[in-house]
Every structure is written in C-alpha cells, then in structure tokens.
Design a protein around this motif. Structure first.
Motif, PDB file in Angstrom:
ATOM      1  N   ARG A   1       0.763  -1.177   0.089  1.00 36.82           N
ATOM      2  CA  ARG A   1       0.123  -0.469  -0.478  1.00 36.82           C
ATOM      3  C   ARG A   1       0.930   1.453   0.363  1.00 36.82           C
ATOM      4  O   ARG A   1       0.645   2.315  -0.680  1.00 36.82           O
ATOM      5  CB  ARG A   1      -1.406   0.027   1.323  1.00 36.82           C
ATOM      6  N   ARG A   2       2.102   1.096   0.898  1.00 30.88           N
ATOM      7  CA  ARG A   2       2.856   2.691   1.058  1.00 30.88           C
ATOM      8  C   ARG A   2       3.346   3.081  -0.247  1.00 30.88           C
ATOM      9  O   ARG A   2       3.586   3.767  -1.287  1.00 30.88           O
ATOM     10  CB  ARG A   2       4.202   2.443   1.618  1.00 30.88           C
ATOM     11  N   ILE A   3       3.844   2.071  -1.391  1.00 29.54           N
ATOM     12  CA  ILE A   3       4.096   1.680  -3.077  1.00 29.54           C
ATOM     13  C   ILE A   3       3.980   2.042  -3.336  1.00 29.54           C
ATOM     14  O   ILE A   3       3.838   2.938  -4.358  1.00 29.54           O
ATOM     15  CB  ILE A   3       4.789   0.475  -2.903  1.00 29.54           C
ATOM     16  N   ARG A   4       2.185   1.524  -3.511  1.00 28.55           N
ATOM     17  CA  ARG A   4       0.862   1.814  -4.329  1.00 28.55           C
ATOM     18  C   ARG A   4       1.479   4.034  -3.842  1.00 28.55           C
ATOM     19  O   ARG A   4       0.942   4.465  -5.352  1.00 28.55           O
ATOM     20  CB  ARG A   4      -0.021   1.900  -4.015  1.00 28.55           C
ATOM     21  N   ASP A   5       0.387   3.983  -2.828  1.00 32.05           N
ATOM     22  CA  ASP A   5       0.665   5.674  -2.921  1.00 32.05           C
ATOM     23  C   ASP A   5       1.327   6.565  -2.730  1.00 32.05           C
ATOM     24  O   ASP A   5       1.529   7.686  -3.188  1.00 32.05           O
ATOM     25  CB  ASP A   5       0.438   5.009  -1.052  1.00 32.05           C
ATOM     26  N   ARG A   6       2.508   6.115  -3.355  1.00 29.62           N
ATOM     27  CA  ARG A   6       4.209   6.928  -3.520  1.00 29.62           C
ATOM     28  C   ARG A   6       4.100   6.829  -5.071  1.00 29.62           C
ATOM     29  O   ARG A   6       4.328   7.637  -5.289  1.00 29.62           O
ATOM     30  CB  ARG A   6       5.315   6.223  -3.099  1.00 29.62           C
ATOM     31  N   GLN A   7       3.885   5.435  -5.405  1.00 26.46           N
ATOM     32  CA  GLN A   7       3.908   5.885  -7.238  1.00 26.46           C
ATOM     33  C   GLN A   7       2.113   6.880  -7.380  1.00 26.46           C
ATOM     34  O   GLN A   7       2.558   7.798  -8.602  1.00 26.46           O
ATOM     35  CB  GLN A   7       3.130   4.454  -7.864  1.00 26.46           C
ATOM     36  N   VAL A   8       1.285   6.479  -6.504  1.00 26.88           N
ATOM     37  CA  VAL A   8       0.160   7.757  -7.085  1.00 26.88           C
ATOM     38  C   VAL A   8       0.543   9.111  -6.612  1.00 26.88           C
ATOM     39  O   VAL A   8       0.005  10.081  -7.426  1.00 26.88           O
ATOM     40  CB  VAL A   8      -0.981   7.289  -6.115  1.00 26.88           C
ATOM     41  N   GLU A   9       1.045   9.457  -5.364  1.00 27.42           N
ATOM     42  CA  GLU A   9       1.983  10.703  -5.171  1.00 27.42           C
ATOM     43  C   GLU A   9       3.680  11.050  -6.085  1.00 27.42           C
ATOM     44  O   GLU A   9       3.288  12.405  -6.565  1.00 27.42           O
ATOM     45  CB  GLU A   9       2.806  11.058  -3.949  1.00 27.42           C
ATOM     46  N   VAL A  10       4.084  10.835  -6.402  1.00 27.78           N
ATOM     47  CA  VAL A  10       4.918  10.707  -7.630  1.00 27.78           C
ATOM     48  C   VAL A  10       4.369  10.884  -9.229  1.00 27.78           C
ATOM     49  O   VAL A  10       4.388  12.251  -9.873  1.00 27.78           O
ATOM     50  CB  VAL A  10       5.991   9.716  -7.993  1.00 27.78           C
ATOM     51  N   SER A  11       3.335  10.361  -9.587  1.00 28.22           N
ATOM     52  CA  SER A  11       2.950   9.866 -10.890  1.00 28.22           C
ATOM     53  C   SER A  11       1.682  11.434 -10.818  1.00 28.22           C
ATOM     54  O   SER A  11       1.821  12.196 -11.743  1.00 28.22           O
ATOM     55  CB  SER A  11       1.961   8.863 -11.140  1.00 28.22           C
ATOM     56  N   GLY A  12       1.009  11.350  -9.708  1.00 25.83           N
ATOM     57  CA  GLY A  12      -0.377  12.810  -9.694  1.00 25.83           C
ATOM     58  C   GLY A  12      -1.873  11.784 -10.043  1.00 25.83           C
ATOM     59  O   GLY A  12      -2.815  12.549 -10.995  1.00 25.83           O
ATOM     60  N   ARG A  13      -1.163  10.519 -10.540  1.00 24.54           N
ATOM     61  CA  ARG A  13      -2.726  10.146 -11.075  1.00 24.54           C
ATOM     62  C   ARG A  13      -3.830   8.914 -10.132  1.00 24.54           C
ATOM     63  O   ARG A  13      -2.944   8.757  -9.341  1.00 24.54           O
ATOM     64  CB  ARG A  13      -1.962   9.144 -12.124  1.00 24.54           C
ATOM     65  N   PRO A  14      -5.107   8.918 -10.428  1.00 30.02           N
ATOM     66  CA  PRO A  14      -5.821   8.401  -9.729  1.00 30.02           C
ATOM     67  C   PRO A  14      -5.394   7.030  -9.599  1.00 30.02           C
ATOM     68  O   PRO A  14      -4.349   6.341  -9.986  1.00 30.02           O
ATOM     69  CB  PRO A  14      -7.500   8.318 -10.424  1.00 30.02           C
ATOM     70  N   VAL A  15      -5.623   6.898  -8.080  1.00 29.67           N
ATOM     71  CA  VAL A  15      -5.359   5.756  -7.304  1.00 29.67           C
ATOM     72  C   VAL A  15      -5.650   4.347  -8.414  1.00 29.67           C
ATOM     73  O   VAL A  15      -4.731   3.086  -8.730  1.00 29.67           O
ATOM     74  CB  VAL A  15      -6.196   4.865  -6.689  1.00 29.67           C
ATOM     75  N   ASP A  16      -6.408   4.762  -9.026  1.00 36.46           N
ATOM     76  CA  ASP A  16      -6.956   2.695  -9.813  1.00 36.46           C
ATOM     77  C   ASP A  16      -6.402   2.812 -10.915  1.00 36.46           C
ATOM     78  O   ASP A  16      -6.164   1.718 -11.614  1.00 36.46           O
ATOM     79  CB  ASP A  16      -8.527   3.693 -10.347  1.00 36.46           C
TER      80      ASP A  16
ATOM     81  N   VAL B   1      -3.285   3.649 -11.493  1.00 38.16           N
ATOM     82  CA  VAL B   1      -2.351   2.893 -10.815  1.00 38.16           C
ATOM     83  C   VAL B   1      -1.884   1.737 -10.678  1.00 38.16           C
ATOM     84  O   VAL B   1      -0.947   1.377 -11.512  1.00 38.16           O
ATOM     85  CB  VAL B   1      -1.343   3.701  -9.501  1.00 38.16           C
ATOM     86  N   ASP B   2      -3.352   0.890  -9.774  1.00 34.99           N
ATOM     87  CA  ASP B   2      -3.760   0.234 -10.344  1.00 34.99           C
ATOM     88  C   ASP B   2      -3.583  -0.857 -10.509  1.00 34.99           C
ATOM     89  O   ASP B   2      -3.183  -2.259 -11.329  1.00 34.99           O
ATOM     90  CB  ASP B   2      -4.629  -0.405  -9.189  1.00 34.99           C
ATOM     91  N   LEU B   3      -4.455  -0.608 -11.641  1.00 29.72           N
ATOM     92  CA  LEU B   3      -4.308  -0.805 -13.173  1.00 29.72           C
ATOM     93  C   LEU B   3      -3.100  -0.901 -13.849  1.00 29.72           C
ATOM     94  O   LEU B   3      -2.862  -1.561 -14.746  1.00 29.72           O
ATOM     95  CB  LEU B   3      -5.717  -0.408 -14.160  1.00 29.72           C
ATOM     96  N   ASP B   4      -2.455   0.073 -14.062  1.00 24.28           N
ATOM     97  CA  ASP B   4      -1.141  -0.465 -14.538  1.00 24.28           C
ATOM     98  C   ASP B   4      -0.447  -1.221 -14.048  1.00 24.28           C
ATOM     99  O   ASP B   4       0.697  -1.929 -15.120  1.00 24.28           O
ATOM    100  CB  ASP B   4      -0.387   1.224 -14.462  1.00 24.28           C
ATOM    101  N   SER B   5      -0.409  -1.605 -13.078  1.00 22.92           N
ATOM    102  CA  SER B   5       0.895  -2.834 -12.370  1.00 22.92           C
ATOM    103  C   SER B   5      -0.084  -4.331 -12.896  1.00 22.92           C
ATOM    104  O   SER B   5       0.796  -4.739 -13.303  1.00 22.92           O
ATOM    105  CB  SER B   5       0.486  -2.763 -10.156  1.00 22.92           C
ATOM    106  N   LEU B   6      -0.989  -3.669 -12.629  1.00 25.23           N
ATOM    107  CA  LEU B   6      -2.039  -5.597 -12.960  1.00 25.23           C
ATOM    108  C   LEU B   6      -1.345  -5.015 -14.566  1.00 25.23           C
ATOM    109  O   LEU B   6      -0.927  -6.258 -14.997  1.00 25.23           O
ATOM    110  CB  LEU B   6      -3.328  -5.046 -12.977  1.00 25.23           C
ATOM    111  N   LEU B   7      -1.523  -4.003 -16.002  1.00 29.10           N
ATOM    112  CA  LEU B   7      -0.788  -4.845 -16.571  1.00 29.10           C
ATOM    113  C   LEU B   7       0.806  -5.248 -17.321  1.00 29.10           C
ATOM    114  O   LEU B   7       0.524  -5.588 -17.884  1.00 29.10           O
ATOM    115  CB  LEU B   7      -1.024  -2.927 -18.030  1.00 29.10           C
ATOM    116  N   ALA B   8       1.510  -4.677 -15.996  1.00 23.58           N
ATOM    117  CA  ALA B   8       3.245  -4.528 -16.284  1.00 23.58           C
ATOM    118  C   ALA B   8       3.094  -5.943 -16.107  1.00 23.58           C
ATOM    119  O   ALA B   8       3.579  -6.706 -16.581  1.00 23.58           O
ATOM    120  CB  ALA B   8       3.605  -3.504 -15.523  1.00 23.58           C
TER     121      ALA B   8
END
Length: 309
Positions: free
Chosen positions: A9-24, A26-33
């Motif tokens: 959760r902390r890693i994801r929240d950090r990704q959201v903070e850096v990218s400025g993109r919605p949580v959903d 970022v989560d979808l991108d992680s699944l795509l990767a």
C-alpha cells in the motif's frame, strides 16, 4: 501478512504521489505490467497513461483509453481477466492492417452481424438485442477477415456504442444491395432477400426499399446471416405461412454450416418479435406447436374478424 499488505500500500501510495494519477489508474497499470511480463514483454507507459509500449518478441503500442473506461464500469475482481484478455487480444491482432481503436480508420469497415443470443453468452462483444433470441453484434473487417469489435476497442471511440451500431447499419445499407427473388413454400408465396455478406438483417429497417410492407408488418425468417425470407401479414393465410416458413427455415439451417435461426419473426414498426414455433415429435408423428406473443395473437384475432375483401 499485514506487513506485506502495508508495504504494497505504501509503494502504491508513493506511485500515486509521484505520478499525480488516480489510484485506480496506478493499480490498473501495475496489473498491466504484471500481465505483460507473463507474456514475455517489457512495458513502458506513456506519460498520460493512454498507451502502453510492449517490447519483447515484437514491439508495438497498445491503446488503454477503452480499457480504462471498461475497468471503471466493472468491479476490481474482474480486472485480472479484463487485462489478460485485452493484452492477449492486442498480441493476437498486432498484424492487422488497421487499428480498431481508431474510428477514423475503421469507420467504413464497421458492419453488424446477427448471432443467436445463446451462442455469444458471456462473450465480450459490442451488441444489442434485435429480438429476444437474436443479437446484433458490431464487427470490423472485410472479406474473410471480419471479427467482432471488443468493448475496449469501441471504448476508444468518441461516440457511444449505440451510435457505432447505427453507423454500421448505415454502412451496410449504403454499400450493399440485397437481391430479391420470389419463393413458393408449398403454396405460400414469399420473397427471399440475399446479400453478399453476413449482414442481411441490417436491411430490415429499410425493407420497404425492396418490397411493399403492409401496415401489419411482415413475417421474417433468418435461416442464414446473409438471407431473409419475408411474407406480408395481409390476411388469415399468415397462419399457414408461419408453418411453411418455419419448416423451410429448419431445413435451411440443418443443411448449412452458417445456419442461423429456424424460427419465424414478426417485423413491424422497427421491432422484430419472435413467434415461437416448436417442432414436436410424438407417437411417430411430427407437429408444429406455435406460441405467438400476445400482441401478434391479438392481431390474428383482429384479422380473423375483418370482413372478407
């Protein structure tokens, strides 16, 4: 286990903070990767998240706009299957000459093909019911390279799915012309309309371009995707016509690889209604049991009450 969940959760929240993109997103991108990696590809996302560059056995871009729209309409439990199917499809169609996500490219190649509802149950297609048992499905392509459009592809377009289906119907009407011939079905006269492609039903809405359509409509059989069998509803003889058309359609369906429906339908005022008729074998005899819908049964009663002409 809680430690790992908190860490993710902390890693994801950090990704959201850096990218400025919605949580959903970022989560979808992680699944795509993750799915891309399982397919043997490295993934690189565009800054706006609209495309994904896959590098591996091949290098190509995958559009994500439609996928993100589709994911927003579904539960998160559906995302793994949605992403897996989307990337697998992207790999499978990488050699297609046109990009189905680009409406400008595929607009003239959009058509509608009719399928039995039972045949496509659970399939990921863009479509709408033509009758209770028939579904109009949006397709793209030409010749033998025709396939259904996936919701994620149509989701990239600047028009809604219903408008895309109407566009496909107009394409069929403008670009294709059905041939018309008369048929004698055991003493019942009918018209047969045939087309060079599998979209003859697209012409139902413009049937009066081919033959007179009475106020009470017509009976229609669709034994194959490129064939319509039509009989006008003009008198009580329509009861016999249902029987003849139903048996003829059954023979056609049984004798063709591309057989569609053996049933008979009622077309009136832009609606196609099933007149269910079942062939029953009992005690060595075969009989037809017709169960007309209430509205058609009322029409038959009204026809029977009319004075003879």
């Amino acid at each position: 286990m809680r430690f790992f969940r908190r860490t993710r959760r902390r890693i994801r929240d950090r990704q959201v903070e850096v990218s400025g993109r919605p949580v959903d997103d970022v989560d979808l991108d992680s699944l795509l990767a993750l799915v891309a990696d399982s397919l043997g590809y490295e993934s690189t996302f565009a800054a706006d998240g609209a495309t994904l560059l896959l590098s591996g056995p091949r290098e190509f871009s995958v559009r994500l706009t439609g996928l993100r729209r589709e994911a927003a309409r579904r539960t998160r439990e559906d995302w793994p299957m949605l992403v897996s199917e989307h990337l697998a499809h992207a790999v499978a169609v990488v050699d297609e000459p046109l990009d189905a996500c680009d409406l400008g490219q595929v607009r003239p190649l959009l058509r509608v093909r009719v399928f039995l509802a039972d045949e496509i149950e659970g399939a990921r297609v863009v479509g709408r019911h033509l009758s209770s048992d028939l579904v109009e499905v949006l397709t793209v392509g030409y010749g033998g390279a025709v396939r259904p459009v996936r919701p994620e592809e149509a989701g990239c377009w600047p028009i809604p799915a219903a408008q895309a289906l109407d566009l496909a119907l107009r394409n069929a009407r403008d670009d294709e012309r059905l041939s018309v011939s008369r048929r004698d079905l055991g003493g019942v006269a009918a018209w047969q309309l045939d087309g060079p492609t599998a979209g003859a039903t697209a012409h139902l809405r413009h049937l009066d371009d081919y033959l007179p359509v009475p106020d009470d409509g017509v009976l229609v059989a669709v034994p194959a995707p490129g064939t319509l069998l039509v009989h006008p509803v003009e008198g009580i003889g329509v009861v016999r016509a249902i029987e003849r058309m139903r048996l003829h359609a059954q023979r056609e369906v049984d004798g063709r690889e591309d057989g569609l429906s053996p049933q008979v339908y009622w077309w009136r005022d832009g609606r196609l209604t099933l007149i269910r008729a079942d062939v029953i074998a009992q005690d060595g005899q075969v009989r037809l049991v017709v169960a007309p819908p209430p509205e058609f049964a009322r029409l038959l009663a009204a026809i029977a009450a009319r004075p003879p002409r």
